[in-house]
Write an enzyme that holds these catalytic residues in place. Structure first.
Site, PDB file in Angstrom:
ATOM      1  N   HIS A 102     -33.472   9.060 -87.903  1.00 49.99           N
ATOM      2  CA  HIS A 102     -34.168   8.031 -88.670  1.00 49.99           C
ATOM      3  C   HIS A 102     -33.342   6.756 -88.797  1.00 49.99           C
ATOM      4  O   HIS A 102     -33.909   5.688 -89.048  1.00 49.99           O
ATOM      5  CB  HIS A 102     -34.551   8.577 -90.041  1.00 49.99           C
ATOM      6  CG  HIS A 102     -35.729   9.486 -90.001  1.00 49.99           C
ATOM      7  ND1 HIS A 102     -36.679   9.535 -91.001  1.00 49.99           N
ATOM      8  CD2 HIS A 102     -36.142  10.381 -89.065  1.00 49.99           C
ATOM      9  CE1 HIS A 102     -37.611  10.416 -90.686  1.00 49.99           C
ATOM     10  NE2 HIS A 102     -37.295  10.956 -89.513  1.00 49.99           N
ATOM     11  N   HIS A 289     -37.332  19.101 -83.027  1.00 47.65           N
ATOM     12  CA  HIS A 289     -38.067  20.080 -83.827  1.00 47.65           C
ATOM     13  C   HIS A 289     -37.693  21.516 -83.471  1.00 47.65           C
ATOM     14  O   HIS A 289     -38.336  22.451 -83.946  1.00 47.65           O
ATOM     15  CB  HIS A 289     -39.570  19.850 -83.681  1.00 47.65           C
ATOM     16  CG  HIS A 289     -40.027  18.593 -84.355  1.00 47.65           C
ATOM     17  ND1 HIS A 289     -41.348  18.183 -84.369  1.00 47.65           N
ATOM     18  CD2 HIS A 289     -39.341  17.653 -85.046  1.00 47.65           C
ATOM     19  CE1 HIS A 289     -41.440  17.037 -85.032  1.00 47.65           C
ATOM     20  NE2 HIS A 289     -40.230  16.705 -85.449  1.00 47.65           N
TER      21      HIS A 289
END
Length: 757
Positions: A102, A289
Site C-alpha cells: 500500500h 493473497h
C-alpha cells in the site's frame, strides 16, 4: 511578597487567555478564492521542515548501515507477537506485505506521483485512507527497529524492506531490494487524489457513476449495473484507483457490486495505470493473497475515527475498535473476512489450487461485505488466533476476476500448472511494484541490488569512452556555432530533451538521448520536422568529432545539451553579458530496444507552458498546468518565472508562435518579457469567450502590440508571480535575469544526472 494568584475584589473574574484565536482557525485565502493558483506547490519539502538539515546525505548514512543485522532484526520481529496488536497466525508477514504494497501501490504512471519513495504513508491523507486501516499499527511495530538504526535507514526504505523480509521469512525468494528512498517530512501537496468529498466516493472520477461503496440487500441486477458501468465509464486521469481512499479497486467489485468480470475491467485499468501488464497483475494479486488475511469481524460502525481525526491520547493511532477486544480475532479493517490459503504464513500454490478447485457462491462477511465461499467444501482454513478452529475457503470478488476474465484465466491456469514461473513472475512484479518510482539504477543502494537490467528502469548504457575536456568543448561549441542552426533551434531542442524529467518518479531527462527515439521524436510538442533537421546537423558534428583517433567521444545526448548551452551563451552575449553555461559530460545514448515505447508515452506533455504549448482539447487552465509541469521539474517559483521570461525571448515556443514573445530583439537574452508585460501603457483583452488568447493594445492608440496566452499573462495577474516579475523588470535587473536564467537552465539540463550526486 503578595501572592499574585490570590483573588481580590478587582480580580474576581476568571483570567482569560489574551489570544483567543490563531491563524489556523481564521479564514484563509483559499476560502475566499478556491481557484487561486497554487504557486505554493513549488515550495514544498524545504529545509524548514527537515530536522536533518540540508547537509544530511542519506546515501552516505545508508552505507554505514549494518544491513545484515537490520534484516535479522526484521526477521525476528515477524514472529514476535505483541499483546497490544497480536500477529495473525503468530506471524506479522501478511501485515507487513500489505503495508509495503500500500506504500508503493499509490504510484501511477500518468504523472509519476505516489509510490513508496518518500515515506508518505506516515502522513495524511494516506495514513488515514480507508484502505490503510491498521497500517498505523504496522508502522508502530517497526518503530523499535527504526529507533535502533536511526537515520541509517529511512522510513521509506524500511517500510519496503519490511515487506521483502516478510516474504523471505515465509519461504519466498525475492528478486532483490534497493535502498535509496529519502524521507520527506510533510505531506505531498501536489498529488491529485481526486475531487470526491467522501471516503470511498467515485462520483467525480467516473462522472457521477458512483457515490461510494454500497451493500444492497438484494444484489439481483447489481451485476448488470456493475457490468454496464464498468464497460462505459472512463477513469479520470491521472488517477489509478476506482474510489477515494482505495489503492486500486474495490475488492467487493465495482461500487460494491459483486461481479467478477466487471471487477476484472477495473483491475486491468488501475494496474495498467501503474505500469503493470496482465501477467504482472495476476502475479501480484495471487502472490500477495497467498499470505495473511482480511479482517471484518463486525460492522464498521464499531470503528472509531482515522488517525488524523483521533484524539491526543491515541498518539497518532486510529480506527479504535469497540468490538470485543478490538484486536486479534475481533479486528475490523476492510470489513471482509477472508483467508485465502491453508498456508497463510508460507509460500505455496494454494491460491490457484483454491481458485480453480472450488465453485463459489456469494455470501457476506460478519461486517456485511460481499465475499465468496467455496461450495461443498470442508473447513480446511486455519483460524488466525484459535488453532482449534478451521474455516471454509473464501475468496474476494477481485480474486475471482482472475478466473472468470478470459485473459486473466489463461495466465492464472498457466501459473497454476507452473508454480516455478509463478514464483519468478511474482518476485519480479513485486520488485517492480516497490521500486517503480525510484528512477534509474544508479540511485539504487545496498548489497541486494539485482544485477539484471530491466527495461522498465529506462536503462542507459554505461560510459565506455573517454569524456571530452575543456579544449574539446571549445572546439565543439565552435562547430555548433558554425553549423547554421539558430538560437531558437538549439535552445528548443535541448529543452525538449531535458524537460521530460519528472521529479516524482525520477524518469525522463536528457540522459539516454531518447529525444532521438520513438516515441519522443514524434511528439507534437517536439516539432518532429524541425527536430529531424537539428538532429541531423548535430549528428554530423558528432560523427566528425568521434572520427578522431583515440577513445575520446561525445554522445548525441551530451551534444544536444551542449548545443542548447551554446544557444544560451550566444543570446546572453547579444544582451551584453559574456558567460559560460555549465556543462558536465557523461550522458550516453540509449538504444530503441532499451526503450519501452508504451511506458514512455505518459511522459508526453499535453501542456508545456515553457514552450507555450497546450494540446487541443485540454480543459484545465494552462496556468495550472504550468505549475504542475514546474513542480515535476522541481523548480521553485523564481526559477519557473525566469525560465518563462528567457525562453520566450529565445523563441522556444512550439511552432514559432509569437504569443508571449514580448520583444523586438528575438534571440537576445533580455528581460523584455517582463518589462513589456508590466507596461501600464498596454491594455489586455481576451480574443474569444474561451479566454485562451489575449491581445495587448496601446492604451492611447488602440494599436496591437502583443498577443499572449494565459501562461504569459498570469505573470502579471497573479500577485505572487507579479512580485517575481517585478524583480526581473527593474532597470537594474538585466544581468541578474541572465545569470538566474542560466542557473535555472543548467538545473533542468542536469536534473537526471544522479551519477553526479
Amino acid at each position: 511578597m503578595r501572592d499574585m494568584r490570590a483573588s481580590s475584589p478587582e480580580t474576581t473574574s476568571a483570567v482569560k487567555c489574551p489570544f483567543n484565536k490563531t491563524a489556523v482557525e481564521g479564514t484563509h485565502n483559499k476560502d475566499w478564492w478556491p481557484n487561486q493558483l497554487r504557486v505554493d506547490l513549488l515550495h514544498q519539502h524545504s529545509n524548514k521542515s527537515n530536522p536533518l538539515g540540508e547537509t544530511f546525505d542519506y546515501a552516505k548514512e545508508f552505507q554505514k548501515l549494518d544491513y545484515a543485522a537490520l534484516k535479522r532484526d526484521l526477521h525476528a520481529l515477524m514472529t514476535d507477537s505483541q499483546d497490544w496488536w497480536p500477529a495473525d497466525f503468530g506471524h506479522y508477514g501478511g501485515l507487513f506485505i500489505r503495508m509495503a504494497w500500500h506504500s508503493a501501490g499509490t504510484y501511477r504512471i500518468g504523472d509519476g506521483r505516489g509510490g513508496a519513495g518518500r515515506g508518505q504513508q506516515r502522513f495524511a491523507p494516506l495514513n488515514s485512507w480507508p484502505d490503510n486501516v491498521s497500517l498505523d499499527k504496522a508502522r508502530r511495530l517497526l518503530w523499535p527497529i527504526k529507533k535502533k538504526y536511526g537515520q541509517q535507514i529511512s522510513w521509506a526504505d524500511l517500510i519496503v524492506l519490511a515487506g521483502n523480509v516478510a516474504l523471505e521469512s515465509m519461504g519466498f525468494k525475492t528478486f532483490g531490494f534497493a535502498g535509496g528512498r529519502v524521507d520527506t517530512w510533510e505531506p505531498d501537496q501536489d498529488v491529485y487524489w481526486g475531487r470526491e468529498m467522501t471516503w470511498l466516493g467515485g462520483d467525480v472520477r467516473y462522472g457521477a457513476v458512483s457515490e461510494g461503496v454500497h451493500h444492497p440487500d438484494e444484489h439481483r441486477g447489481a451485476k448488470e449495473k456493475a457490468s454496464k458501468n464498468s464497460d462505459s465509464r472512463v477513469l479520470e486521469n491521472p488517477l489509478a484507483a476506482v474510489q477515494m481512499g482505495l489503492i486500486y479497486v474495490n475488492p467487493e467489485g465495482p461500487d460494491g457490486c459483486p461481479d467478477p468480470l466487471a471487477s476484472a475491467r477495473d483491475i486491468r485499468e488501475t494496474f495498467a495505470r501503474m505500469a503493470m501488464n496482465d501477467e504482472e497483475t495476476v502475479a501480484l494479486i495471487a502472490g500477495g493473497h497467498t499470505f495473511g488475511k482480511t479482517h471484518g469481524a463486525a460492522p464498521a460502525d464499531n470503528v472509531g475515527p482515522e488517525p488524523e481525526a483521533g484524539e491526543l491520547e491515541q498518539q497518532g493511532l486510529g480506527w479504535h475498535n469497540r468490538f470485543g477486544s478490538g484486536k486479534a480475532g475481533d479486528t475490523i479493517t476492510s470489513g471482509l473476512e477472508v483467508t485465502w490459503t491453508k498456508t497463510p504464513t508460507q509460500w505455496s500454490n494454494d491460491f490457484f489450487e483454491h481458485l480453480f478447485g472450488y465453485e463459489w457462491e456469494l455470501t457476506k462477511s460478519p461486517a456485511g461485505a460481499y465475499q465468496w465461499v467455496a461450495k461443498d467444501a470442508a473447513a480446511t482454513i486455519p483460524h488466525a488466533h484459535d488453532p482449534s478452529k478451521k474455516l471454509l475457503p473464501m475468496m474476494l470478488t477481485s480474486d475471482l476476476a482472475l478466473r472468470f476474465d478470459p485473459v486473466y484465466e489463461k495466465i492464472s491456469r498457466h501459473f497454476h500448472a507452473h508454480p516455478d514461473q509463478f514464483a519468478d513472475a511474482f518476485a519480479r512484479a513485486w520488485f517492480k511494484l516497490t521500486h517503480r518510482d525510484m528512477g534509474p539504477r544508479v540511485r539504487y543502494l545496498g548489497p541486494e541490488v539485482p544485477a539484471e537490467e530491466l527495461i522498465w528502469q529506462d536503462p542507459v548504457p554505461k560510459v565506455s569512452h573517454v569524456l571530452v575536456d575543456a579544449q574539446d568543448l571549445l572546439a565543439l561549441k565552435h562547430k555548433i556555432s558554425a553549423s547554421g542552426l539558430g538560437i531558437s533551434q538549439l535552445v528548443s531542442t535541448a529543452w525538449a530533451s531535458a524537460s521530460t524529467f519528472r521529479g516524482s518518479d525520477k524518469r525522463g531527462g536528457a540522459n539516454g538521448g531518447r529525444l532521438c527515439l520513438a516515441p519522443q521524436s514524434q511528439w507534437e510538442v517536439n516539432q518532429p520536422q524541425q527536430l529531424s533537421v537539428v538532429l541531423e546537423t548535430l549528428r554530423r558534428v558528432q560523427a566528425e568529432f568521434n572520427a578522431q583517433a583515440g577513445d575520446k567521444r561525445i554522445s548525441l545526448a551530451d551534444l544536444i545539451v551542449l548545443a542548447g548551452g551554446v544557444g544560451v551563451e550566444q543570446a546572453a552575449k547579444r544582451a551584453g553579458i559574456v558567460l559560460e553555461v555549465p556543462f558536465v559530460p557523461g550522458r550516453t545514448d540509449a538504444l530503441q530496444e532499451q526503450t519501452d515505447v508504451s511506458s514512455f508515452a505518459p511522459l508526453e506533455p499535453f501542456a508545456d507552458g515553457f514552450r507555450n504549448y497546450v494540446k487541443e482539447g485540454c480543459v484545465v487552465p494552462s496556468e495550472h498546468l504550468l505549475i504542475d509541469r514546474a513542480q515535476l521539474l522541481t523548480l521553485t517559483a523564481p526559477e519557473m518565472t525566469v525560465l518563462i521570461g528567457g525562453l520566450r525571448v529565445l523563441g522556444a515556443n512550439v511552432g514559432g508562435v509569437k504569443h508571449g514573445v514580448f520583444t523586438d530583439r528575438l534571440g537576445t537574452l533580455s528581460n523584455d518579457f517582463f518589462i513589456n508585460l508590466l507596461d501600464m501603457g498596454t491594455e489586455w483583452a481576451p480574443v474569444s469567450k474561451e479566454r485562451h488568447l489575449f491581445e495587448g493594445r496601446d492604451r492611447r492608440t488602440g494599436a496591437l502590440k502583443w498577443t499572449g496566452t494565459r501562461v504569459d499573462l498570469v505573470f502579471g495577474s497573479n500577485s505572487l508571480l507579479r512580485a517575481l516579475a517585478e524583480v526581473y523588470a527593474a532597470v537594474d535587473a538585466q544581468e541578474k535575469f541572465v545569470r538566474d536564467f542560466v542557473a535555472a537552465w543548467s538545473k533542468v539540463m542536469h536534473l537526471d544526472r544522479f551519477d553526479l550526486v
